[in-house]
Enzyme design. Structure first.
Site, PDB file in Angstrom:
ATOM      1  CE  LYS A 254      -4.156  -1.923   2.165  1.00 26.71           C
ATOM      2  NZ  LYS A 254      -5.068  -1.857   3.312  1.00 26.71           N
ATOM      3  NE  ARG A 255       7.078   0.035   1.991  1.00 22.04           N
ATOM      4  CZ  ARG A 255       8.206   0.320   1.335  1.00 22.04           C
ATOM      5  NH1 ARG A 255       8.430   1.555   0.948  1.00 22.04           N
ATOM      6  NH2 ARG A 255       9.091  -0.627   1.087  1.00 22.04           N
TER       7      ARG A 255
END
Length: 474
Positions: A254-255
């Protein structure tokens, strides 16, 4: 025996064995980009060889598995065009069959009941850490001739001697000593199967011949192979594909930005054919070719073209590819998708007419919608700060003169408007930019847009003049 629905999917493994692949996602979240690529590779391999592609939802984790996640997976698969054969299966449907296999392993001496407590397991784990060695279950019940009391689990009696070799179609020959495989749990104390058992039973019963998945499952393959060999079942062909990494070389997460397929569709405005083509090239290649139709990919895909190194996800490359597919896309189709982004006031017929002009500049559907927004603005037009700065007193006077010129325009087409306005700019000794900049601001409220002559033609004479006059009047 396998259930009737699974038996119908099973194929005899004699003679020329039909190829069967599967995609088996866990419904604990969205359809991840990595999962979508796994599904694509399985789909292509089955389709190329005239085989079957099975979709199985692995919902053994009843706490984390959700209906919205299942819906997202099915929706994402359909959006990508990855159709599966028959209906989708749910692993939880076959728990009785999984338990049946566990009891068969008990009966043939390849499994045992274990009454070890959590405290005993914790002590063994602590000793392994203190001695700096890998933790392996050492159950006193493995060869016990008596039974314990209370709840128990069923463990595989893993072989302790020798080694196992997997000739992986991507990773090559991989060897693991049997001593490294511990006696893992097959049935929990409540009688439910573990993932490790369920996946092996389902793959066998569904006739899966090729298991194509991420290389984070390579270690699992040797545990699963221990079950397969204990049951005397045919061994599948394995192909463990390297994972997708971000630009920083770390596993995609997700980052790094959007990781779910629906985010690329809904938030980023990516076309399915662009995402499929991009995922295809993440880890697979065919010479120097970058673009493939679905038919071409199906004809050419093979496991030999899958590389051993992780691929790096490059959003810029995806957007450039998406822009290519936008320019190739049907105008009416694009108009319908852009109308959803603009809202109920969007005129699909007008959008369709505008697409040949709009789509030449856009890399995604959001840019396409932004580029089309000027068509549906209401008067008085709201101008951006940059556009407002262009509407000086001199610009207003110029807009008034342009309005007078255009009021007499009889042929309101791009070609005629371009010829007349260029002639006017030349007569007034103005660069075309000096004319186009305030005109663009007055017509669109922005400093960027399609060509100014296209903007005039698309807005039509009445609306164009009304917008110009409004800014000329101040």
């Amino acid at each position: 025996m396998a259930s009737d629905s699974v038996a119908a999917a099973n194929t005899a493994r004699t003679g020329a064995t039909p190829i069967v692949t599967r995609f088996a996602p866990s419904p604990t979240g969205f359809l991840h980009i990595g999962g979508a690529r796994t599904a694509l590779f399985n789909w292509l391999y089955a389709r190329r060889h005239g085989g079957r592609f099975v979709l199985r939802i692995e919902d053994t984790d009843r706490v984390r598995s959700t209906e919205p996640a299942i819906a997202a997976i099915l929706d994402g698969m359909r959006w990508l065009g990855l159709d599966w054969d028959g209906h989708e299966y749910y692993q939880s449907q076959f728990w009785a069959r999984h338990a049946e296999v566990a009891h068969e392993l008990l009966a043939n001496g390849h499994a045992y009941r274990c009454w070890m407590t959590q405290e005993e397991l914790a002590d063994q784990r602590a000793r392994a850490q203190a001695e700096r060695r890998p933790f392996r279950i050492e159950s006193p019940w493995r060869d016990a001739d008596k039974e314990g009391e209370g709840p128990f689990v069923v463990r595989l009696k893993a072989p302790r001697d020798g080694e196992n070799v997997i000739d992986d179609r991507v990773q090559g020959s991989v060897t693991v000593k049997n001593a490294e495989i511990d006696d893992f749990v097959l049935l929990r104390s409540d009688g439910t199967p573990t993932y490790m058992l369920a996946v092996v039973v389902d793959d066998h019963d569904m006739g899966v011949t090729h298991i194509i998945r991420g290389d984070d499952h390579l270690n699992n393959a040797f545990r699963q192979l221990a079950i397969i060999q204990a049951m005397g079942w045919p061994e599948p062909i394995y192909a463990h594909v390297p994972l997708i990494h971000g630009q920083d070389g770390a596993k995609l997460s997700k980052r790094h930005g959007a990781t779910g397929v629906e985010a690329y569709r809904d938030e980023l405005g990516i076309l399915p054919e662009a995402l499929v083509n991009y995922l295809l090239r993440l880890g697979w290649g065919h010479g120097d070719r970058e673009e493939f139709t679905a038919a071409e990919a199906t004809e050419l895909f093979d496991l030999e073209g899958v590389g051993k190194s992780p691929s790096r996800f490059d959003m810029k490359k995806l957007l450039n590819l998406n822009g290519h597919y936008i320019r190739q896309a049907d105008d009416a189709r694009l108009a319908a998708m852009v109308a959803e982004r603009i809202g109920s006031h969007a005129d699909i017929a007008l959008l369709t007419d505008a697409m040949p002009v709009l789509k030449t500049r856009a890399r995604d559907l959001n840019e396409l919608a932004d580029g089309a927004a000027f068509l549906f603005k209401t008067r008085p037009l709201a101008l951006t700060d940059q556009a407002q700065a262009l509407i000086t007193d001199d610009a207003r006077a110029l807009l008034a003169r342009i309005s007078t010129l255009l009021h007499d325009e009889q042929d309101w087409t791009t070609g005629s408007l371009e010829a007349n306005l260029k002639a006017y700019a030349e007569a007034e000794e103005l660069g075309l930019g000096k004319l186009a900049q305030p005109l663009r601001a007055a017509l669109t409220g922005q400093t960027t847009s399609p060509g100014i002559f296209d903007v005039l033609a698309l807005l039509g004479k009445e609306e164009s003049l009304a917008r110009i006059d409004a800014q000329a009047a101040g």
